[in-house]
Design a protein around this motif. Structure first.
Motif, PDB file in Angstrom:
ATOM      1  N   LEU A 278       0.716  -1.273   0.051  1.00 20.09           N
ATOM      2  CA  LEU A 278      -0.105  -0.098   0.121  1.00 20.09           C
ATOM      3  C   LEU A 278       0.543   1.270   0.087  1.00 20.09           C
ATOM      4  O   LEU A 278       0.573   2.240  -0.760  1.00 20.09           O
ATOM      5  N   PHE A 279       1.904   1.441   0.743  1.00 20.32           N
ATOM      6  CA  PHE A 279       2.860   2.669   0.793  1.00 20.32           C
ATOM      7  C   PHE A 279       3.377   2.877  -0.438  1.00 20.32           C
ATOM      8  O   PHE A 279       3.169   4.012  -1.110  1.00 20.32           O
ATOM      9  N   PRO A 280       4.094   1.945  -1.284  1.00 22.09           N
ATOM     10  CA  PRO A 280       4.577   2.416  -2.291  1.00 22.09           C
ATOM     11  C   PRO A 280       3.870   2.923  -3.467  1.00 22.09           C
ATOM     12  O   PRO A 280       3.853   3.773  -4.173  1.00 22.09           O
ATOM     13  N   GLY A 281       2.549   1.712  -3.598  1.00 20.49           N
ATOM     14  CA  GLY A 281       1.441   2.314  -4.433  1.00 20.49           C
ATOM     15  C   GLY A 281       0.750   3.653  -4.197  1.00 20.49           C
ATOM     16  O   GLY A 281       0.682   4.344  -5.076  1.00 20.49           O
ATOM     17  N   ALA A 282       0.573   4.008  -2.907  1.00 20.12           N
ATOM     18  CA  ALA A 282       0.018   5.322  -2.569  1.00 20.12           C
ATOM     19  C   ALA A 282       0.865   6.359  -2.937  1.00 20.12           C
ATOM     20  O   ALA A 282       0.481   7.425  -3.241  1.00 20.12           O
ATOM     21  N   ALA A 283       2.306   6.025  -2.678  1.00 18.34           N
ATOM     22  CA  ALA A 283       3.316   7.075  -3.208  1.00 18.34           C
ATOM     23  C   ALA A 283       3.121   7.464  -4.668  1.00 18.34           C
ATOM     24  O   ALA A 283       3.225   8.391  -5.068  1.00 18.34           O
ATOM     25  N   ILE A 284       3.268   6.413  -5.368  1.00 16.11           N
ATOM     26  CA  ILE A 284       3.061   6.577  -6.871  1.00 16.11           C
ATOM     27  C   ILE A 284       1.888   7.258  -7.304  1.00 16.11           C
ATOM     28  O   ILE A 284       1.829   8.409  -8.006  1.00 16.11           O
ATOM     29  N   PHE A 285       0.970   7.069  -6.542  1.00 16.36           N
ATOM     30  CA  PHE A 285      -0.485   7.699  -6.882  1.00 16.36           C
ATOM     31  C   PHE A 285      -0.507   8.993  -6.261  1.00 16.36           C
ATOM     32  O   PHE A 285      -0.945   9.845  -7.227  1.00 16.36           O
ATOM     33  N   VAL A 286       0.104   9.220  -5.207  1.00 13.81           N
ATOM     34  CA  VAL A 286       0.139  10.796  -4.951  1.00 13.81           C
ATOM     35  C   VAL A 286       0.761  11.542  -5.889  1.00 13.81           C
ATOM     36  O   VAL A 286       0.519  12.876  -6.259  1.00 13.81           O
ATOM     37  N   VAL A 287       2.095  11.210  -6.364  1.00 13.78           N
ATOM     38  CA  VAL A 287       2.929  11.849  -6.891  1.00 13.78           C
ATOM     39  C   VAL A 287       2.388  12.243  -8.618  1.00 13.78           C
ATOM     40  O   VAL A 287       2.252  13.269  -8.895  1.00 13.78           O
ATOM     41  N   VAL A 288       1.705  11.067  -8.992  1.00 14.54           N
ATOM     42  CA  VAL A 288       1.108  11.243 -10.224  1.00 14.54           C
ATOM     43  C   VAL A 288      -0.035  12.069 -10.227  1.00 14.54           C
ATOM     44  O   VAL A 288      -0.160  12.978 -11.058  1.00 14.54           O
ATOM     45  N   LEU A 289      -0.810  12.177  -9.384  1.00 14.65           N
ATOM     46  CA  LEU A 289      -2.096  12.794  -9.116  1.00 14.65           C
ATOM     47  C   LEU A 289      -1.511  14.235  -8.719  1.00 14.65           C
ATOM     48  O   LEU A 289      -2.218  15.009  -9.526  1.00 14.65           O
ATOM     49  N   THR A 290      -0.754  14.617  -8.091  1.00 15.36           N
ATOM     50  CA  THR A 290      -0.189  15.881  -7.795  1.00 15.36           C
ATOM     51  C   THR A 290       0.576  16.660  -9.114  1.00 15.36           C
ATOM     52  O   THR A 290       0.279  17.799  -9.235  1.00 15.36           O
ATOM     53  N   ILE A 291       1.112  15.743  -9.806  1.00 10.75           N
ATOM     54  CA  ILE A 291       1.754  16.299 -11.264  1.00 10.75           C
ATOM     55  C   ILE A 291       0.788  16.677 -11.944  1.00 10.75           C
ATOM     56  O   ILE A 291       0.567  17.626 -12.597  1.00 10.75           O
ATOM     57  N   SER A 292      -0.604  15.632 -12.089  1.00 14.28           N
ATOM     58  CA  SER A 292      -1.540  15.954 -13.202  1.00 14.28           C
ATOM     59  C   SER A 292      -2.344  17.282 -12.615  1.00 14.28           C
ATOM     60  O   SER A 292      -2.450  18.185 -13.580  1.00 14.28           O
TER      61      SER A 292
END
Lengths: 308, 319
Positions: A278-292
């Motif tokens: 969950l932690f690495p997945g959430a990290a990818i998700f948050v980074v991609v979302l913020t960049i979008s």
């Protein structure tokens, strides 16, 4: 679109002195609240990844069999993996690589795209047609299978030339960049088509400016806005691509814990150690979302036109 | 119509040729020699090796090798799998239906979600519904398929134990039970892939409908006293869908990439997981063939999009 309509004339009256372009862009960016929040979050993540390891000095490969697959605790804030390695340390280290791959691949993609788009945009006729045919062809290529094929064929030889870590880094950056330049190329070409007919370029031409000077001094700076938006989106896309490769077990070697690699390792322990995935997945998700969101805000701030 | 189709097919040929050139260049540039093993084996004399190379044409000029390779690929002579010990085309034909089923249903799901949501959001721009839909689309877009897949497995297979997380092609039983088992195991992969695509499609549909909805002819249709539903469905949506078709066709490479990941997560026996397992097993003929098949599928979907385009937009004549 929102930004341009909301930039009301009253703001001009209240501020009679001319504002700089950068200030105007910042003023419009600020209106996109999600983009501002995203910038803060992304900045925090970047700082954590860059400075974190100086404060959290647990080594990423310290094996501790007494603490295998432990849930988050005071000693290991993000828990441990199947070898008892600290996940926070591994996440911070992997984040550096994921973000570095994203940035480097974006630079490659934008450089290639700008060069192709600029050549196509300045030359009419057959060169333009040929370059656009290549661009469309690359858009129609099945990217992931080809990426996998190239990695499969070239991985060993690059590893022996540049070492396991640097070799795979160069390879991944080059091919992600090499398969993501098409939107930038189309964008730059479209910009060039409209800009090269504008009066200021004509004036430069009349003054005897060479083609190179027209492009570098006059046309390129004016097509920067949409390009910045495309670049932001490219960073996110490259991070996802790298994680996908690592998740398929074909990215970085196992001892380099990028976020995708952590997910790949964690997927067999979902039932007993869900935190690991969950932690690495959430990290990818948050980074991609913020960049979008930042890209969306920049689009409002710099150019209302859409980027395909 | 048939002449239009023929012309579109003719336009496809350069694309296929271009893709095949890219593929062959990658293969030709790749380091390593198929006869490496023979070269390092001291028991094979050099002249035998040279004879073998001449027999397989490895020392011919690149152009000759390319033409020979391409004719073999087009004739369906894709070689022999090192690992599975059967012909590559048989292997792929065995796996292809599963992939097409999963990808096809996920695309239908994506459009079933994206069309109503995008159209409704565009008819009420900046309303609460629109903002929620946009935010959800952003979130769905940012969630990589490999992560959503794992989260769904965690929730529905491990915690709730409702759905199986391994896809099986060889389910025993018959009748409705068999159908139900197939649907049950397809729910999660189709949802993962479909909802991810739905996120980007929703944004396309909304933007396209917004572009059309303020045009004069829509106002005219309203002024004629047509019901709002008729105006939206018959006048707005039909025109708005034209760019959407193109964008969906351009998304096909992304869809196939997502399909590979999804097949890997749920262990679906399709060509995507075949590709990954062949790469891990160094099974070069299968890798090349699967990549080629993916490329052909992308081109084929572009053709379908072109035909749909002509059907949606009568201004594009079937010349």
């Amino acid at each position: 679109m929102v930004g341009s309509t909301l930039a009301s004339p009253t703001a001009e009256i209240a501020r009679p002195q001319p504002v700089s372009l950068a200030y105007e862009a910042w003023r419009r960016f600020r209106r996109h609240r999600l983009a501002v929040v995203s910038s803060v979050v992304l900045l925090a993540i970047i700082l954590a990844v860059l400075l974190g390891p100086t404060f959290w000095t647990v080594p990423i490969n310290e094996i501790d069999f007494t603490a295998r697959l432990k849930a988050p605790s005071a000693k290991h804030p993000l828990g441990t993996d199947d070898l008892g390695q600290d996940l926070l340390a591994r996440m911070l280290y992997g984040g550096r690589i994921s973000l570095a791959v994203g940035l480097a691949a974006m630079v490659v993609a934008i450089l290639v795209g700008t060069v192709v788009g600029a050549i196509a945009g300045m030359s009419r006729g057959s060169i333009d047609a040929a370059l656009m045919w290549v661009t469309d062809l690359f858009l129609a290529l099945p990217q992931l299978p080809l990426l996998l094929l190239i990695i499969y064929l070239f991985r060993d030889s690059l590893k022996s030339i540049a070492g396991p870590e640097a070799g795979i880094f160069i390879l991944i950056v080059a091919i992600i960049g090499g398969f993501r330049w098409m939107p930038a190329a189309r964008l730059v070409r479209a910009q060039f088509f409209s800009l090269r007919e504008k009066e200021f370029v004509e004036a430069a031409r009349a003054l005897g400016a060479s083609t190179t000077r027209q492009v570098v001094r006059h046309i390129l700076p004016n097509s920067f806005g949409p390009l910045v938006v495309a670049a932001t989106i490219d960073v996110a896309a490259a991070i996802v691509f790298e994680s996908t490769l690592s998740f398929l077990g074909l990215g970085f070697p196992p001892d380099i814990p990028t976020w995708g690699r952590l997910l790949f390792d964690a997927k067999d322990y979902l039932d007993i150690a869900p935190h690991w995935a969950l932690f690495p997945g959430a990290a990818i998700f948050v980074v991609v979302l913020t960049i979008s969101f930042i890209g969306d805000g920049l689009r409002d701030a710099l150019d209302p036109r859409k980027v395909i | 119509m048939s002449r239009y189709l023929l012309r579109r097919l003719m336009i496809m040929i350069p694309s296929i040729l271009g893709i095949s050139i890219v593929l062959f260049t990658i293969l030709a540039l790749a380091p390593g020699d198929p006869f490496e093993e023979l070269a390092t084996n001291p028991n094979v004399p050099p002249d035998v090796r040279a004879n073998l190379r001449a027999k397989f044409g490895l020392d011919d000029p690149v152009a000759v090798r390319y033409v020979r390779w391409l004719t073999a690929m087009l004739q369906g002579d894709w070689g022999f799998s090192f690992v599975s010990r059967i012909d590559v085309d048989a292997l792929i034909l065995q796996r292809l239906p599963t992939t097409m089923l999963v990808i096809g249903s996920s695309q239908i799901l994506a459009l079933l979600v994206a069309l109503p949501v995008g159209i409704y959001a565009a008819t009420r721009p900046y309303s609460v519904f629109d903002q929620i839909a946009s935010t959800l689309a952003f979130i769905g877009f940012a969630l990589p398929t490999f992560f959503t897949g794992l989260v769904l497995i965690l929730i529905f297979s491990i915690t709730l134990d409702w759905l199986p997380f391994v896809y099986r092609a060889d389910i025993s039983g018959s009748g409705w039970r068999w159908v139900w088992e197939h649907i049950r195991q397809a729910i999660m992969p189709v949802a993962v892939l479909g909802l991810f695509q739905a996120a980007s499609y929703t944004r396309y549909v909304r933007a396209a409908v917004l572009d059309v909805i303020r045009l004069d002819y829509v106002t005219t249709a309203r002024a004629k006293g047509l019901a709002e539903r008729v105006v939206v469905i018959k006048h707005v949506v039909r025109n708005a869908l034209i760019p959407v078709v193109t964008l969906v066709a351009l998304q096909m490479p992304v869809v196939f990439s997502g399909g590979i990941v999804t097949e890997q997560i749920f262990r679906i026996p399709g060509i995507g997981s075949l590709l990954i397992s062949s790469i891990l097993a160094n099974d070069t003929p299968v890798i090349m063939a699967v990549t080629f098949v993916f490329a052909c599928l992308v081109v084929a979907f572009n053709l379908i999009a072109d035909l749909l385009y002509g059907w949606l937009d009568p201004r594009i004549t079937y010349r």
